[in-house]
Scaffold this motif. Structure first.
Motif, PDB file in Angstrom:
ATOM      1  N   THR A 220      43.071  42.437  44.556  1.00  0.00           N
ATOM      2  CA  THR A 220      42.554  42.987  43.308  1.00  0.00           C
ATOM      3  C   THR A 220      41.429  43.972  43.584  1.00  0.00           C
ATOM      4  O   THR A 220      41.368  45.058  42.996  1.00  0.00           O
ATOM      5  N   ALA A 221      40.518  43.605  44.483  1.00  0.00           N
ATOM      6  CA  ALA A 221      39.410  44.488  44.827  1.00  0.00           C
ATOM      7  C   ALA A 221      39.921  45.793  45.435  1.00  0.00           C
ATOM      8  O   ALA A 221      39.400  46.877  45.132  1.00  0.00           O
ATOM      9  N   LEU A 222      40.931  45.704  46.287  1.00  0.00           N
ATOM     10  CA  LEU A 222      41.477  46.914  46.893  1.00  0.00           C
ATOM     11  C   LEU A 222      42.177  47.779  45.844  1.00  0.00           C
ATOM     12  O   LEU A 222      42.113  49.015  45.900  1.00  0.00           O
ATOM     13  N   MET A 223      42.814  47.145  44.868  1.00  0.00           N
ATOM     14  CA  MET A 223      43.439  47.894  43.781  1.00  0.00           C
ATOM     15  C   MET A 223      42.383  48.697  43.023  1.00  0.00           C
ATOM     16  O   MET A 223      42.588  49.874  42.701  1.00  0.00           O
ATOM     17  N   VAL A 224      41.243  48.068  42.759  1.00  0.00           N
ATOM     18  CA  VAL A 224      40.148  48.764  42.090  1.00  0.00           C
ATOM     19  C   VAL A 224      39.617  49.894  42.978  1.00  0.00           C
ATOM     20  O   VAL A 224      39.335  51.002  42.510  1.00  0.00           O
ATOM     21  N   ALA A 225      39.493  49.616  44.273  1.00  0.00           N
ATOM     22  CA  ALA A 225      38.982  50.623  45.204  1.00  0.00           C
ATOM     23  C   ALA A 225      39.897  51.838  45.276  1.00  0.00           C
ATOM     24  O   ALA A 225      39.427  52.980  45.401  1.00  0.00           O
ATOM     25  N   ARG A 226      41.188  51.633  45.202  1.00  0.00           N
ATOM     26  CA  ARG A 226      42.123  52.764  45.232  1.00  0.00           C
ATOM     27  C   ARG A 226      41.951  53.633  43.977  1.00  0.00           C
ATOM     28  O   ARG A 226      42.068  54.861  44.045  1.00  0.00           O
ATOM     29  N   ILE A 227      41.683  53.002  42.845  1.00  0.00           N
ATOM     30  CA  ILE A 227      41.504  53.759  41.601  1.00  0.00           C
ATOM     31  C   ILE A 227      40.256  54.634  41.677  1.00  0.00           C
ATOM     32  O   ILE A 227      40.273  55.810  41.286  1.00  0.00           O
ATOM     33  N   TRP A 228      39.169  54.066  42.207  1.00  0.00           N
ATOM     34  CA  TRP A 228      37.880  54.744  42.163  1.00  0.00           C
ATOM     35  C   TRP A 228      37.458  55.334  43.507  1.00  0.00           C
ATOM     36  O   TRP A 228      36.338  55.810  43.629  1.00  0.00           O
ATOM     37  N   ASN A 229      38.366  55.305  44.493  1.00  0.00           N
ATOM     38  CA  ASN A 229      38.036  55.825  45.826  1.00  0.00           C
ATOM     39  C   ASN A 229      36.761  55.148  46.342  1.00  0.00           C
ATOM     40  O   ASN A 229      35.806  55.787  46.779  1.00  0.00           O
ATOM     41  N   ALA A 230      36.766  53.818  46.285  1.00  0.00           N
ATOM     42  CA  ALA A 230      35.555  53.033  46.493  1.00  0.00           C
ATOM     43  C   ALA A 230      35.581  52.261  47.808  1.00  0.00           C
ATOM     44  O   ALA A 230      36.602  52.180  48.499  1.00  0.00           O
ATOM     45  N   HIS A 231      34.428  51.684  48.124  1.00  0.00           N
ATOM     46  CA  HIS A 231      34.272  50.841  49.302  1.00  0.00           C
ATOM     47  C   HIS A 231      34.146  49.387  48.869  1.00  0.00           C
ATOM     48  O   HIS A 231      33.404  49.064  47.938  1.00  0.00           O
ATOM     49  N   VAL A 232      34.877  48.497  49.540  1.00  0.00           N
ATOM     50  CA  VAL A 232      34.814  47.056  49.278  1.00  0.00           C
ATOM     51  C   VAL A 232      34.158  46.379  50.467  1.00  0.00           C
ATOM     52  O   VAL A 232      34.682  46.422  51.584  1.00  0.00           O
ATOM     53  N   HIS A 233      33.014  45.749  50.217  1.00  0.00           N
ATOM     54  CA  HIS A 233      32.328  45.008  51.270  1.00  0.00           C
ATOM     55  C   HIS A 233      32.586  43.521  51.053  1.00  0.00           C
ATOM     56  O   HIS A 233      32.172  42.946  50.042  1.00  0.00           O
ATOM     57  N   CYS A 234      33.294  42.910  51.992  1.00  0.00           N
ATOM     58  CA  CYS A 234      33.609  41.482  51.911  1.00  0.00           C
ATOM     59  C   CYS A 234      32.502  40.694  52.607  1.00  0.00           C
ATOM     60  O   CYS A 234      32.222  40.917  53.787  1.00  0.00           O
ATOM     61  N   LEU A 235      31.907  39.774  51.889  1.00  0.00           N
ATOM     62  CA  LEU A 235      30.748  39.040  52.392  1.00  0.00           C
ATOM     63  C   LEU A 235      31.046  37.544  52.416  1.00  0.00           C
ATOM     64  O   LEU A 235      31.370  36.951  51.390  1.00  0.00           O
ATOM     65  N   HIS A 236      30.946  36.960  53.606  1.00  0.00           N
ATOM     66  CA  HIS A 236      31.068  35.507  53.727  1.00  0.00           C
ATOM     67  C   HIS A 236      29.709  34.931  54.093  1.00  0.00           C
ATOM     68  O   HIS A 236      29.091  35.362  55.065  1.00  0.00           O
ATOM     69  N   VAL A 237      29.242  33.974  53.291  1.00  0.00           N
ATOM     70  CA  VAL A 237      27.949  33.348  53.527  1.00  0.00           C
ATOM     71  C   VAL A 237      28.171  31.961  54.135  1.00  0.00           C
ATOM     72  O   VAL A 237      28.707  31.068  53.479  1.00  0.00           O
ATOM     73  N   ARG A 238      27.778  31.821  55.386  1.00  0.00           N
ATOM     74  CA  ARG A 238      27.920  30.544  56.067  1.00  0.00           C
ATOM     75  C   ARG A 238      26.771  29.607  55.685  1.00  0.00           C
ATOM     76  O   ARG A 238      25.658  30.057  55.399  1.00  0.00           O
TER      77      ARG A 238
END
Length: 292
Positions: free
Chosen positions: A22-40
Motif C-alpha cells: 500500500t505504501a509503495l502504491m502511494v509512493a508511485r502516485i506521488w513519486n515519493a520515498h518510503v522509509h521502513c522503520l523497525h523499532v527493536r
C-alpha cells in the motif's frame, strides 16, 4: 502540494506485507520515498520491569533472552523488506535521504533501531508527510497498536491505515466523514492532495455523528474554494452503530479511500464503549486516512 516522504513502521505482523504494498502504491502516485522503520525492544528497558527480588544473574538472563528475541524479530522484518523490494519492479533502494532525493521515481529504505516503539515512531513521524501503518490484526485489540496511536496522538501528522489486503486502487473515489469537529477538519486538510486528484468526492454526514461545529455545507463551501466539488450525502447508522453506517456508506460509493478524524470523543471512552473510530479501525477493508 504532494506527499513526498512516507514513514512505515514495520513490526513483522502478517499485515506488514500489505502495508508495504500500500505504501509503495502511494509512493508511485506521488513519486515519493518510503522509509521502513523497525523499532527493536531495548533490552535495557527490561531491567526496571523485573521488580525486586530477582538476582543480577536472573535479570541478565531476561535481558539476554529479550535481546535474542528482538534480534530474531528484526531479522524477520528485514527479510520481509528484502523479499518485497526484490519483487517490486520500478522502485529503487536508497541508503540515505540524499540518495532518495537524487533518484527519479519511488524509493524505499529500511532502518532498524532500538528503543520504545511509541516514542520513536511518534518522533520520527514528525519529519514525514504521512505515516502508513499496517491494519490491526484480526485478533488484536486496537488499543495495543502502539505505532498507530503514537502517530495519531503524538506526531502531528496524518496516518494512513493500510487494509489487510492490498487495494486495487487508492484515492480515485474518496469519502470524507464530516461531523464538524476539529479532527474531521484536520483530516480533510491533510487529504487535500488526494481530493484534488480524485475522480469523485463524497462528504458523509449524519445527525448521530455530528458534534458541535459547522454543518456539512460549511465544509463543502471550503472545498469549493480549493476547486474541489464534493457531494454531501447523509448516511444512516446501522442498528444504531454509527461506525457501521459510515463504513457501509463508503462501500456503497465504492470508495478506495476514507478520510476521517479520529477519536472526537476521548480515546479511553471509545476504547471502553466502542465508538466510530474503533469500528473503522477494526472493520475497514479500504485505506483510511485519519487525523487526531
Amino acid at each position: 502540494m504532494a506527499y513526498r516522504r512516507l514513514l512505515l513502521p514495520l513490526t513483522g505482523t502478517a499485515a506488514g506485507e500489505a502495508a508495504l504494498a500500500t505504501a509503495l502504491m502511494v509512493a508511485r502516485i506521488w513519486n515519493a520515498h518510503v522509509h521502513c522503520l523497525h523499532v527493536r525492544v531495548d533490552a535495557r528497558d527490561v531491567a526496571p520491569l523485573a521488580g525486586e527480588g530477582l538476582s543480577g544473574a536472573m535479570i541478565e538472563e531476561m535481558m539476554a533472552a529479550t535481546e535474542r528475541e528482538s534480534g530474531d524479530r528484526a531479522g524477520r522484518v528485514r527479510a520481509l523488506f528484502d523479499r518485497f523490494a526484490g519483487t517490486s519492479g520500478g522502485v529503487s533502494i536508497a541508503d540515505s535521504a540524499e540518495t532518495a532525493l537524487k533518484t527519479d521515481g519511488p524509493t524505499l529504505s529500511f532502518e532498524s533501531i532500538a528503543g520504545r516503539e511509541e516514542d520513536v515512531v511518534a518522533q520520527q513521524s514528525r519529519l514525514y508527510d504521512m505515516a502508513v501503518v499496517p491494519h490491526p490484526e484480526a485478533d488484536e485489540d486496537v488499543s495495543s497498536s502502539d505505532a498507530l496511536h503514537a502517530v495519531l496522538f503524538d506526531s502531528g501528522r496524518p496516518v494512513l491505515i493500510a487494509p489487510r489486503q492490498v487495494p486495487r486502487a487508492i484515492g480515485t473515489r474518496v469519502c470524507c466523514a464530516w461531523n464538524g469537529s476539529a479532527e474531521s477538519a484536520a483530516a480533510i486538510a491533510a487529504a487535500l492532495p488526494w481530493l484534488h486528484r480524485a475522480e469523485a468526492v463524497r462528504l458523509l454526514y449524519a445527525d448521530e455523528y455530528q458534534r458541535r461545529g459547522p454543518k456539512v455545507e460549511g465544509i463543502r463551501s471550503y472545498l469549493r474554494w480549493h476547486e474541489i466539488e464534493a457531494e454531501p450525502v447523509m448516511f444512516k447508522p446501522m442498528t444504531k452503530d454509527v461506525g457501521a453506517g459510515l463504513l457501509g456508506a463508503a462501500r456503497d460509493f465504492q470508495a478506495d479511500l476514507l478520510c476521517m478524524g479520529a477519536y472526537s470523543h476521548s480515546r479511553l471512552r471509545q476504547l471502553i464503549l466502542g465508538g466510530v473510530t474503533r469500528h473503522i479501525l477494526e472493520n475497514s477493508d479500504m485505506p483510511v486516512l485519519m487525523c487526531r
